[in-house]
Design an enzyme around this catalytic site. Sequence first.
Site, short mmCIF file in Angstrom:
data_model
loop_
_atom_site.label_atom_id
_atom_site.label_comp_id
_atom_site.label_asym_id
_atom_site.label_seq_id
_atom_site.Cartn_x
_atom_site.Cartn_y
_atom_site.Cartn_z
N ALA A 1 2.35 19.60 11.79
CA ALA A 1 0.81 18.64 12.27
C ALA A 1 -0.41 17.91 11.02
CB ALA A 1 -0.15 18.89 13.39
N ALA A 2 0.69 18.38 9.26
CA ALA A 2 -0.52 18.09 8.35
C ALA A 2 -0.62 16.55 8.09
CB ALA A 2 -0.25 19.45 7.29
N GLY A 3 0.89 16.07 8.26
CA GLY A 3 1.66 14.81 7.62
C GLY A 3 0.22 13.81 8.57
N ASP A 4 0.45 14.47 9.94
CA ASP A 4 0.09 13.58 10.77
C ASP A 4 -0.81 13.18 10.41
OD1 ASP A 4 2.38 14.52 13.52
OD2 ASP A 4 2.69 12.73 11.85
#
Length: 544
Positions: A251-254
Site C-alpha cells: 500500500a506504499a504506492g497507493d
Amino acid sequence: MSKKVVVIGSTNVDKVLNVDKYALPGETLAVENHQESHGGGKGANQAIAAARSGADTTFITKLGDDEDAKFMIEGFKKDGMNIDSVITTQARQTGQAYITVDSTGQNSIYVYGGANMSMTPADVDQHEDAIKNADRAIAQLEIPVPTIIEAFKIAKKNEVQTILNPAPAKKLPEELLQLTDIITPNETEAEALTGIKVIDDDSMMKNAEYFFKLGIRMVIITVGDKGSFYATPASHAFIPAFKVKAVDTTAAGDTFIGALASRLDLNSANIRDAMLYANHASSLTVQVAGAQNSIPYEKDVLDVISKTSKTKEAIEKEKKQAAEYAAAQVPNHIVLGLGSGSTAAYFVKAINERIKKEGLDIQCVATSVGTEKLAESLGMPMLDVNTIDRVDLTVDGADAVDDKLNGIKGGGAALLFEKLVATMSDKNIWIVDSTKYHKTLAGQKLPVEVIPFGGMGVFRYLNEAGYKPEFRFRDDGDILQTDSGNYLIDITIPDDADLAKLAHNLKNYTGVVEHGLFLNICDQLIIGGDKVRVIDRPKEETKK
Ligand SMILES: O=C(CO)[C@H](O)[C@H](O)COP(=O)(O)O
Ligand SMILES: [K+]
Ligand SMILES: [Mg+2]
C-alpha cells in the site's frame, strides 16, 4: 481548501493465510494462526489514502451483495468517504485476494476480480455527477479499461483533472493515455507502457517525453524506496525518499498517490511540496505491516513533517551561530570579502552590526549580486573588485566540506564570483551548519558553470562520462542563469573521484567557465551549533 477527489476503482478483501509452509498438491496442513480479512484493492487503498489526508473523497466502486461488501463499506464510512456512488451487484461477489504468506514472509496471491471486473461504462454514466463535481479523478487498472475510458471522458468533458495509476502493469490503448492529465507509474509500469527501462534520470526523462507526446501533462514515476521523480514539459526533479526502516511496503504506492492527490494544486504550482508530503506519507506506510491499516492520517504525516522542519529551524540556528562566531573574529582595518547564500547573509548582518557599533574601518567586496544588494541595503562601505588586487579575509558559506577542508560551492549559483574573490583572498573562512560537513565529497552534487551557447555539448560529455548531469532550473521551471548569464549543470561526484583530476578535467573542457570544487582554498571551517566547532587547515598543508 480541501481537494475534491473522486476515485473510480477496485475493492478487494484480502484474505490472508499465514502458514509455516505451502501445502503440496494433495497435502492437507493444519493452520494454527488466527486468520483475518483486511481491506485491499488499489482503488480502495488510494481512496482511503486521499480521505485520510483530508481530501473530500468520493469512491465509485462495485461490490457484491455480501458480508465482504458490508465489511468494506463500514471502513469507507469510518474514513469519512462519500459512499453514495458504491454500486452493488447480485451477479458477482466482492473482489477477493487470497494471500498466502509463509514463514519467510514470501507471499503468493490469487486475485478474484469479482464485481470489480464487472464494472461497466454504463455503471460509470449513472454516477456522472460524482465525477463532474470533483477537482480530480483517479483510476487504476483493476477495473475494465473501457470503464476507465468512460470515466475519463466524463472528467475531461467537465474539466476535471484525470490521474491514471497504470497498475498493475500492462499495455494500454492510446485513447486512454490521451484522456490522461497525470500518469503515475512505478518503474516497471512505466517500462511496460513505453518500453524504456528506468535506470537513471535520463531514462526517466525519456519515459516522460514519451507520455508528453500523447498530451499527458505530468509524469510521476515512483521508484520504490529511492523516492519519486516528477516531470512536466517545463521542469522536472527527483525527490529522494526518506530513509526509514521498511517493515512492509504493501500500500506504499497507493498511499503516495492518494496523499499526493489530496495536496497537489490543480495548477501543480506546489508540486515539490505535494511530492514531499506524499513521500512522507508513504514512508509511514512502509513502517507498518498490512495494507489499509498502515495508510497514515493527515495528522501523522504533518507530525513527521514538523519533526523534519524542526531540524530546518535547528539548521538555521546553526547557520546563525557559525556566522556570528565568524563575525566576532574579524580584525579591524581590512578589505573583507562577503560570501553568498543564507549562512553568509547572517554573517553580513552580523559584521555590519560590528562596523556600525565599533566604527570599524572595513571595506567590503561582494561575491554576488545578491550579497551586493544586501550589503548596500545595510549601507556597508563597498569596493569594486576590479579596483583591488587582494582581499585580506573572505567569509563565505559552502554546500559540502570534507575533512580536508575541500568543499563544494555554487548551491546558490554564485560560484564564479565567489571563486574569483576567494582566490585573491589571503585568508578564507567558511561558515556552515552541521549538515554540510562530510567525511568525503563523493556522492555530493557539484555545480559546473557553462556558457549558454554549447552548454548541451558539455552536458553530453558529462553524461557519457557517467556524471549524471542535470541542468539547474529555477522553481518556476525556467532554466537558471547565474549573475554572469551562464547556465549551471549539476553533476554527482563519483565514489572514487580524484578531486584534483576532476577539477582539472572540468576546467579544461571547452564551454566550462568554472566549477564548484574549491580545493585548497578554505583555511578555517566554522561549524555552527550550541558548541561551535572550528577546524583549521593543517599548517603544513601550504595552499598550492
Ligand atoms: O556557494 C554558495 C553560493 O553559490 C553558498 O555559499 C553555498 O551554496 C551555501 O549556501 P547556504 O549557506 O545558503 O547553504
Ligand atoms: K504497509
Ligand atoms: Mg544551500
